[in-house]
Design an enzyme around this catalytic site. Structure first.
Site, PDB file in Angstrom:
ATOM      1  N   SER A   1      24.185  14.475 -93.645  1.00  0.00           N
ATOM      2  CA  SER A   1      22.822  14.856 -93.277  1.00  0.00           C
ATOM      3  C   SER A   1      22.183  15.854 -94.238  1.00  0.00           C
ATOM      4  O   SER A   1      20.972  16.039 -94.216  1.00  0.00           O
ATOM      5  CB  SER A   1      22.804  15.428 -91.859  1.00  0.00           C
TER       6      SER A   1
ATOM      7  N   ASP B   1      11.889   8.849 -71.741  1.00  0.00           N
ATOM      8  CA  ASP B   1      11.983   8.138 -73.015  1.00  0.00           C
ATOM      9  C   ASP B   1      10.732   7.273 -73.154  1.00  0.00           C
ATOM     10  O   ASP B   1      10.745   6.086 -72.818  1.00  0.00           O
ATOM     11  CB  ASP B   1      13.266   7.284 -73.048  1.00  0.00           C
TER      12      ASP B   1
ATOM     13  N   THR C   1      17.146  13.273 -78.398  1.00  0.00           N
ATOM     14  CA  THR C   1      16.156  12.536 -79.176  1.00  0.00           C
ATOM     15  C   THR C   1      16.480  12.641 -80.669  1.00  0.00           C
ATOM     16  O   THR C   1      17.058  13.627 -81.117  1.00  0.00           O
ATOM     17  CB  THR C   1      14.768  13.158 -78.965  1.00  0.00           C
TER      18      THR C   1
ATOM     19  N   ARG D   1      18.597  17.340 -82.280  1.00  0.00           N
ATOM     20  CA  ARG D   1      18.307  17.943 -83.579  1.00  0.00           C
ATOM     21  C   ARG D   1      17.638  19.286 -83.300  1.00  0.00           C
ATOM     22  O   ARG D   1      16.845  19.419 -82.367  1.00  0.00           O
ATOM     23  CB  ARG D   1      17.362  17.067 -84.417  1.00  0.00           C
TER      24      ARG D   1
ATOM     25  N   ASP E   1      23.828  23.103 -79.741  1.00  0.00           N
ATOM     26  CA  ASP E   1      24.699  22.632 -80.826  1.00  0.00           C
ATOM     27  C   ASP E   1      23.875  22.418 -82.097  1.00  0.00           C
ATOM     28  O   ASP E   1      24.427  22.444 -83.194  1.00  0.00           O
ATOM     29  CB  ASP E   1      25.370  21.313 -80.414  1.00  0.00           C
TER      30      ASP E   1
ATOM     31  N   GLU F   1      19.272  24.995 -89.953  1.00  0.00           N
ATOM     32  CA  GLU F   1      20.706  24.909 -90.294  1.00  0.00           C
ATOM     33  C   GLU F   1      20.852  24.877 -91.807  1.00  0.00           C
ATOM     34  O   GLU F   1      20.038  24.243 -92.481  1.00  0.00           O
ATOM     35  CB  GLU F   1      21.314  23.625 -89.699  1.00  0.00           C
TER      36      GLU F   1
ATOM     37  N   HIS G   1      26.745  22.672 -84.700  1.00  0.00           N
ATOM     38  CA  HIS G   1      26.471  21.240 -84.914  1.00  0.00           C
ATOM     39  C   HIS G   1      27.769  20.438 -85.061  1.00  0.00           C
ATOM     40  O   HIS G   1      27.988  19.761 -86.070  1.00  0.00           O
ATOM     41  CB  HIS G   1      25.561  21.055 -86.132  1.00  0.00           C
TER      42      HIS G   1
HETATM   43  N1  NAD Z   1      24.897  17.098 -82.244  1.00  0.00           N
HETATM   44  C1  NAD Z   1      25.508  16.128 -82.880  1.00  0.00           C
HETATM   45  O1  NAD Z   1      26.579  16.303 -83.457  1.00  0.00           O
HETATM   46  C2  NAD Z   1      24.897  14.766 -82.887  1.00  0.00           C
HETATM   47  C3  NAD Z   1      25.723  13.655 -83.086  1.00  0.00           C
HETATM   48  C4  NAD Z   1      25.147  12.392 -83.067  1.00  0.00           C
HETATM   49  C5  NAD Z   1      23.775  12.241 -82.877  1.00  0.00           C
HETATM   50  N2  NAD Z   1      23.005  13.360 -82.712  1.00  0.00           N
HETATM   51  C6  NAD Z   1      21.549  13.228 -82.484  1.00  0.00           C
HETATM   52  O2  NAD Z   1      21.353  12.498 -81.287  1.00  0.00           O
HETATM   53  C7  NAD Z   1      20.236  11.655 -81.474  1.00  0.00           C
HETATM   54  C8  NAD Z   1      20.292  10.516 -80.489  1.00  0.00           C
HETATM   55  O3  NAD Z   1      21.374   9.656 -80.802  1.00  0.00           O
HETATM   56  P1  NAD Z   1      21.459   8.202 -80.140  1.00  0.00           P
HETATM   57  O4  NAD Z   1      22.596   7.521 -80.779  1.00  0.00           O
HETATM   58  O5  NAD Z   1      21.412   8.297 -78.660  1.00  0.00           O
HETATM   59  O6  NAD Z   1      20.105   7.575 -80.695  1.00  0.00           O
HETATM   60  P2  NAD Z   1      19.280   6.375 -80.099  1.00  0.00           P
HETATM   61  O7  NAD Z   1      18.362   5.942 -81.167  1.00  0.00           O
HETATM   62  O8  NAD Z   1      20.197   5.379 -79.476  1.00  0.00           O
HETATM   63  O9  NAD Z   1      18.437   7.052 -78.915  1.00  0.00           O
HETATM   64  C9  NAD Z   1      17.362   7.901 -79.120  1.00  0.00           C
HETATM   65  C10 NAD Z   1      16.390   7.685 -77.986  1.00  0.00           C
HETATM   66  O10 NAD Z   1      15.341   8.653 -78.084  1.00  0.00           O
HETATM   67  C11 NAD Z   1      14.158   8.012 -77.693  1.00  0.00           C
HETATM   68  N3  NAD Z   1      12.978   8.739 -78.128  1.00  0.00           N
HETATM   69  C12 NAD Z   1      12.315   8.632 -79.309  1.00  0.00           C
HETATM   70  N4  NAD Z   1      11.242   9.447 -79.300  1.00  0.00           N
HETATM   71  C13 NAD Z   1      11.233  10.070 -78.108  1.00  0.00           C
HETATM   72  C14 NAD Z   1      10.374  11.038 -77.525  1.00  0.00           C
HETATM   73  N5  NAD Z   1       9.285  11.497 -78.154  1.00  0.00           N
HETATM   74  N6  NAD Z   1      10.670  11.479 -76.290  1.00  0.00           N
HETATM   75  C15 NAD Z   1      11.763  11.015 -75.620  1.00  0.00           C
HETATM   76  N7  NAD Z   1      12.578  10.085 -76.120  1.00  0.00           N
HETATM   77  C16 NAD Z   1      12.334   9.623 -77.358  1.00  0.00           C
HETATM   78  C17 NAD Z   1      14.282   6.626 -78.292  1.00  0.00           C
HETATM   79  O11 NAD Z   1      13.390   5.708 -77.676  1.00  0.00           O
HETATM   80  C18 NAD Z   1      15.732   6.303 -78.039  1.00  0.00           C
HETATM   81  O12 NAD Z   1      15.934   5.614 -76.825  1.00  0.00           O
HETATM   82  C19 NAD Z   1      20.346  11.235 -82.944  1.00  0.00           C
HETATM   83  O13 NAD Z   1      19.107  10.823 -83.476  1.00  0.00           O
HETATM   84  C20 NAD Z   1      20.833  12.493 -83.610  1.00  0.00           C
HETATM   85  O14 NAD Z   1      19.725  13.247 -84.034  1.00  0.00           O
HETATM   86  C21 NAD Z   1      23.530  14.604 -82.707  1.00  0.00           C
HETATM   87  O1  DEZ Z   2      23.603  12.623 -86.427  1.00  0.00           O
HETATM   88  C1  DEZ Z   2      24.813  12.781 -86.459  1.00  0.00           C
HETATM   89  O2  DEZ Z   2      25.638  11.841 -86.594  1.00  0.00           O
HETATM   90  C2  DEZ Z   2      25.385  14.172 -86.321  1.00  0.00           C
HETATM   91  O3  DEZ Z   2      24.402  15.060 -85.927  1.00  0.00           O
HETATM   92  C3  DEZ Z   2      26.078  14.593 -87.553  1.00  0.00           C
HETATM   93  O4  DEZ Z   2      27.116  15.449 -87.246  1.00  0.00           O
HETATM   94  C4  DEZ Z   2      25.172  15.268 -88.519  1.00  0.00           C
HETATM   95  O5  DEZ Z   2      25.576  15.006 -89.792  1.00  0.00           O
HETATM   96  P1  DEZ Z   2      26.486  15.962 -90.735  1.00  0.00           P
HETATM   97  O6  DEZ Z   2      25.706  17.218 -90.856  1.00  0.00           O
HETATM   98  O7  DEZ Z   2      27.767  16.146 -90.037  1.00  0.00           O
HETATM   99  O8  DEZ Z   2      26.539  15.210 -91.975  1.00  0.00           O
END
Ligand code: NAD
Ligand code: DEZ
Length: 387
Positions: A53, A154, A183, A215, A239, A244, A263
């Site tokens: 990222s 959503d 989201t 995020r 998280d 960051e 994170h």
């Molecule tokens: N903290 C971490 O380590 C970590 C790890 C993996 C993913 N993530 C984050 O989690 C997010 C979600 O992952 P996912 O696999 O569920 O993605 P996904 O694409 O399956 O789901 C995201 C959902 O958010 C919805 N959305 C978009 N805009 C919106 C809004 N304005 N209001 C409400 N909902 C909205 C979308 O319609 C979708 O259903 C990723 O984009 C990433 O940023 C964080």
């Molecule tokens: O979006 C994801 O998969 C996670 O938030 C992921 O941990 C972020 O990416 P990284 O900073 O670990 O490359």
């Protein structure tokens, strides 16, 4: 494309060398770089770019380079300018769905911890899930099994599938005790999530708890500090952070910021390995070759014995803490409050880079000394492997 394939990859993608150094039918030259070293000059003869990222993949990085495929070993793809990539016929991929299970386990460890602290009572809590994609919908299902009331927000899904089953954000802010953000980060347009939780929406929120594992910039971090300051009963668990690897000190060190992690929700070993596997499969599709790489993960740990009590939630907490001691991550981050700015960003990045091994719960047998029906039911609901 000739058989020579120049790949530039972030050196900290899990298993990058074993996955990408040898691709059938190609003479691969794999160059591993720090994310800070991935620049246009480094890509001047690259065909393929593999990132995490920290690398912004956009016109200023790629214009004039021969890169034809870029993949991020992450779910989130807000660091990719996908419109520019599409317009310039550069094929791109993220690792959608790869570390979903790891984030769910982080969320469950967090909810059970908050319950044991007496901060929430899980079965009496209405949770509002904002962003009901892969992570949000899997979480919703488990929360229902734990007896929580679940509200879902959503708008893109509500538009596509119909409003039934979804709440407006206003309704959710009005009715939820606890809200959690899942989201993507979207900076513009109808579904913009940048500062989705800003001061106005926070003022309208009638519950007491906020979680962000989506995020950092989906919540205005300065507004979050003001919101916490506004009432001693409010709390947060984060998280993901704005700025960051240099989060606001006044936020992560806030006494009502109960859990602060750098994170790592998606960073179980299985989650990181799946990040790589998904990027590898995307590259194989692009190159039109059969995937051959198999992830070599360590053997599953031996069964952990948990001495049970009369309290099913305490039993669950003991089991989960043995698999994922979430508070250790939080205590580490909280200990960074007095670091200088460069030391803080170094600690944040270093902790993620050298993150302790945490295995997916499905691989970790748990033996309860005696388990009542409710302990077993809850353990099943959260995906523990009972033996
Ligand atoms: N903290 C971490 O380590 C970590 C790890 C993996 C993913 N993530 C984050 O989690 C997010 C979600 O992952 P996912 O696999 O569920 O993605 P996904 O694409 O399956 O789901 C995201 C959902 O958010 C919805 N959305 C978009 N805009 C919106 C809004 N304005 N209001 C409400 N909902 C909205 C979308 O319609 C979708 O259903 C990723 O984009 C990433 O940023 C964080
Ligand atoms: O979006 C994801 O998969 C996670 O938030 C992921 O941990 C972020 O990416 P990284 O900073 O670990 O490359």
């Amino acid at each position: 494309m000739s058989n020579r394939l120049n790949i530039v990859a972030d050196a900290h993608i899990w298993g990058v060398e074993s996955a990408f150094a040898d691709l059938p039918g190609f003479d691969v030259r794999l160059q591993l770089l720090e994310s800070s070293e991935i620049n246009r000059q480094a890509l001047k003869s690259a065909d393929i770019l593999l990132t995490r990222s920290a690398t912004k993949v956009n016109e200023s990085l790629l214009a004039g380079t021969p890169v034809r495929f870029a993949a991020t070993a992450t779910i989130g793809d807000d660091h990719y300018d996908t419109a520019w990539l599409d317009a310039n016929r550069i094929v791109w991929a993220n690792a959608a769905g790869s570390s979903t299970g790891s984030v769910i386990e982080y969320m469950l460890a967090l909810l059970i911890d908050l319950h044991l602290r007496g901060q929430i009572s899980i079965p009496d809590t209405t949770i509002g899930i904002i962003g009901v994609g892969r992570i949000g919908s899997a979480l919703a299902e488990i929360c229902r099994q734990l007896g929580m009331q679940v509200l879902l927000n959503d708008p893109p899904r509500a538009r596509a599938e119909g409003e039934e089953g979804f709440s407006s954000l206003e309704d959710l802010l009005n009715r939820a005790d606890l809200i959690t953000l899942h989201t993507p980060l979207i900076r513009d347009g109808e579904d913009r999530t940048f500062h989705l939780l800003g001061s106005e929406r926070l003022a309208a929120f009638r519950g007491t708890g906020i979680i962000n594992a989506g995020r950092g910039s989906c919540a205005d971090n300065s507004a979050l500090i003001d919101w916490l300051n506004g009432d001693a009963s409010r709390f947060a668990a984060l998280d993901c952070w704005e700025h960051e690897p240099s989060p606001l000190r006044a936020l992560f060190n806030h006494p009502q910021l109960l859990i602060a992690t750098p994170h790592i929700a998606g960073h179980s070993l299985d989650g990181k390995a799946a990040n790589t596997l998904f990027a590898y499969h995307a590259l194989c599709r692009f190159l039109n070759i059969e995937p051959q790489w198999r992830m070599a993960l360590p053997p599953p740990p031996r069964a952990t014995t948990v001495t049970t009590t009369m309290n099913p939630w305490a039993n669950l907490h003991a089991a989960v803490s043995s698999l994922y001691p979430l508070c250790e991550d939080s205590d580490s981050m909280k200990s960074w409050a007095d670091l200088t700015d460069p030391e803080l960003s170094h600690a944040f990045t270093g902790y993620r880079r050298h993150y302790p091994v945490r295995r997916a719960w499905q691989h970790c047998p748990i033996h309860f000394t005696t388990a009542d029906i409710e302990t077993r039911r809850l353990a099943d609901a959260i995906g523990l492997k009972l033996v």
